[in-house]
Design a protein around this motif. Structure first.
Motif, PDB file in Angstrom:
ATOM      1  N   ARG A  41      35.345  28.168  36.958  1.00 48.16           N
ATOM      2  CA  ARG A  41      34.337  28.765  36.068  1.00 48.16           C
ATOM      3  C   ARG A  41      33.404  29.669  36.869  1.00 48.16           C
ATOM      4  O   ARG A  41      33.125  30.816  36.490  1.00 48.16           O
ATOM      5  CB  ARG A  41      33.539  27.689  35.348  1.00 48.16           C
ATOM      6  CG  ARG A  41      32.415  28.253  34.484  1.00 48.16           C
ATOM      7  CD  ARG A  41      31.647  27.160  33.753  1.00 48.16           C
ATOM      8  NE  ARG A  41      32.437  26.572  32.699  1.00 48.16           N
ATOM      9  CZ  ARG A  41      32.624  27.130  31.493  1.00 48.16           C
ATOM     10  NH1 ARG A  41      32.061  28.289  31.212  1.00 48.16           N
ATOM     11  NH2 ARG A  41      33.348  26.534  30.580  1.00 48.16           N
ATOM     12  N   ALA A  42      32.906  29.171  37.993  1.00 50.73           N
ATOM     13  CA  ALA A  42      31.987  29.957  38.828  1.00 50.73           C
ATOM     14  C   ALA A  42      32.671  31.216  39.351  1.00 50.73           C
ATOM     15  O   ALA A  42      32.066  32.299  39.372  1.00 50.73           O
ATOM     16  CB  ALA A  42      31.471  29.104  39.982  1.00 50.73           C
ATOM     17  N   ALA A  43      33.922  31.100  39.766  1.00 48.98           N
ATOM     18  CA  ALA A  43      34.654  32.268  40.276  1.00 48.98           C
ATOM     19  C   ALA A  43      34.903  33.292  39.178  1.00 48.98           C
ATOM     20  O   ALA A  43      34.807  34.506  39.410  1.00 48.98           O
ATOM     21  CB  ALA A  43      35.970  31.820  40.913  1.00 48.98           C
ATOM     22  N   LEU A  44      35.226  32.822  37.978  1.00 49.88           N
ATOM     23  CA  LEU A  44      35.397  33.737  36.845  1.00 49.88           C
ATOM     24  C   LEU A  44      34.081  34.425  36.493  1.00 49.88           C
ATOM     25  O   LEU A  44      34.052  35.625  36.229  1.00 49.88           O
ATOM     26  CB  LEU A  44      35.949  32.985  35.629  1.00 49.88           C
ATOM     27  CG  LEU A  44      37.431  32.625  35.696  1.00 49.88           C
ATOM     28  CD1 LEU A  44      37.760  31.499  34.727  1.00 49.88           C
ATOM     29  CD2 LEU A  44      38.292  33.854  35.419  1.00 49.88           C
ATOM     30  N   HIS A  48      35.075  36.934  41.036  1.00 50.34           N
ATOM     31  CA  HIS A  48      35.943  36.717  42.196  1.00 50.34           C
ATOM     32  C   HIS A  48      37.359  36.363  41.773  1.00 50.34           C
ATOM     33  O   HIS A  48      38.297  36.546  42.539  1.00 50.34           O
ATOM     34  CB  HIS A  48      35.400  35.586  43.084  1.00 50.34           C
ATOM     35  CG  HIS A  48      34.038  35.858  43.616  1.00 50.34           C
ATOM     36  ND1 HIS A  48      33.730  36.984  44.366  1.00 50.34           N
ATOM     37  CD2 HIS A  48      32.891  35.173  43.520  1.00 50.34           C
ATOM     38  CE1 HIS A  48      32.461  36.958  44.689  1.00 50.34           C
ATOM     39  NE2 HIS A  48      31.915  35.875  44.184  1.00 50.34           N
ATOM     40  N   LEU A  49      37.499  35.825  40.602  1.00 53.58           N
ATOM     41  CA  LEU A  49      38.789  35.430  40.063  1.00 53.58           C
ATOM     42  C   LEU A  49      39.016  36.231  38.791  1.00 53.58           C
ATOM     43  O   LEU A  49      38.164  36.241  37.899  1.00 53.58           O
ATOM     44  CB  LEU A  49      38.771  33.923  39.754  1.00 53.58           C
ATOM     45  CG  LEU A  49      40.080  33.279  39.323  1.00 53.58           C
ATOM     46  CD1 LEU A  49      40.070  31.814  39.731  1.00 53.58           C
ATOM     47  CD2 LEU A  49      40.315  33.392  37.846  1.00 53.58           C
ATOM     48  N   PHE A  67      43.450  40.260  42.077  1.00 53.64           N
ATOM     49  CA  PHE A  67      42.190  40.842  42.540  1.00 53.64           C
ATOM     50  C   PHE A  67      42.474  42.241  43.062  1.00 53.64           C
ATOM     51  O   PHE A  67      43.632  42.617  43.302  1.00 53.64           O
ATOM     52  CB  PHE A  67      41.514  39.973  43.613  1.00 53.64           C
ATOM     53  CG  PHE A  67      42.336  39.739  44.849  1.00 53.64           C
ATOM     54  CD1 PHE A  67      42.313  40.620  45.918  1.00 53.64           C
ATOM     55  CD2 PHE A  67      43.141  38.607  44.945  1.00 53.64           C
ATOM     56  CE1 PHE A  67      43.067  40.388  47.060  1.00 53.64           C
ATOM     57  CE2 PHE A  67      43.897  38.363  46.082  1.00 53.64           C
ATOM     58  CZ  PHE A  67      43.863  39.258  47.141  1.00 53.64           C
ATOM     59  N   PHE A  68      41.427  43.016  43.219  1.00 50.90           N
ATOM     60  CA  PHE A  68      41.562  44.364  43.763  1.00 50.90           C
ATOM     61  C   PHE A  68      41.240  44.330  45.248  1.00 50.90           C
ATOM     62  O   PHE A  68      40.349  43.608  45.697  1.00 50.90           O
ATOM     63  CB  PHE A  68      40.631  45.340  43.040  1.00 50.90           C
ATOM     64  CG  PHE A  68      41.046  45.587  41.623  1.00 50.90           C
ATOM     65  CD1 PHE A  68      42.052  46.489  41.324  1.00 50.90           C
ATOM     66  CD2 PHE A  68      40.455  44.900  40.577  1.00 50.90           C
ATOM     67  CE1 PHE A  68      42.460  46.706  40.027  1.00 50.90           C
ATOM     68  CE2 PHE A  68      40.845  45.098  39.268  1.00 50.90           C
ATOM     69  CZ  PHE A  68      41.853  46.008  38.989  1.00 50.90           C
ATOM     70  N   ASN A  69      41.986  45.105  46.003  1.00 48.60           N
ATOM     71  CA  ASN A  69      41.742  45.259  47.433  1.00 48.60           C
ATOM     72  C   ASN A  69      41.664  46.755  47.736  1.00 48.60           C
ATOM     73  O   ASN A  69      41.560  47.566  46.815  1.00 48.60           O
ATOM     74  CB  ASN A  69      42.823  44.533  48.253  1.00 48.60           C
ATOM     75  CG  ASN A  69      44.237  44.994  47.921  1.00 48.60           C
ATOM     76  OD1 ASN A  69      44.450  46.052  47.328  1.00 48.60           O
ATOM     77  ND2 ASN A  69      45.209  44.192  48.281  1.00 48.60           N
TER      78      ASN A  69
END
Length: 158
Positions: A41-44, A48-49, A67-69
């Motif tokens: 949940r925190a990453a979403l 970050h996710l 993810f984008f790099n």
């Protein structure tokens, strides 16, 4: 079968974790999953996710976590597919293809120079699927990883 694909939100944290765990079981690495629902949940929430989720009859059955790099060689963003999972009973029905197609559209719209992912060396069915799409194995490149105590040691300057 009616497939509904949409971007994951923080409210989907439990579904994301369930699909990540199902992938880990498939890869014989279930004990490696340390993510929690709260962590997902925190990453979403933080961005970050990122994930696309595939729902069949209201139940999350597939995901593409990405993810984008940035590539210094192309000078452009890239899209990295961290995890692709489709429930076993839905495989070979176009679900994985639809997830990858949507990611490719996203990558093109974002001006990405490439889309990349890792494949386990034993997963020949996945390799065949990716080759059918026109993907190629980046020969000569190996994945290297720093984690656990080694990461902590280096990070502490020891």
């Amino acid at each position: 079968m009616t497939l509904d694909i949409r971007a994951a939100t923080p409210d989907d944290a439990a579904d994301v974790l369930a699909l990540v765990t199902a992938l880990a079981v498939y890869e014989n690495e279930a004990d490696k999953v340390k993510m929690t629902v709260a962590g997902a949940r925190a990453a979403l929430e933080a961005g970050h996710l990122n994930a696309l989720l595939g729902f069949v009859d209201g139940k999350a059955q597939a995901m593409a976590l990405y993810f984008f790099n940035f590539s210094s060689w192309t000078g452009k963003r890239g899209l990295f597919l961290e995890d692709l999972f489709v429930a076993p009973d839905l495989r070979k029905q176009g679900v994985g293809l639809e997830l990858l197609t949507r990611l490719a559209r996203m990558a093109v719209a974002q001006g990405c120079g490439r889309m990349e992912w890792n494949v386990l060396d034993w997963n020949n069915s996945a390799k065949g699927f990716y080759e059918m799409l026109g993907a190629r194995h980046a020969v000569g490149w190996e994945i290297w990883r720093l984690e656990g105590d080694a990461l902590a040691r280096l990070g502490s300057g020891a």
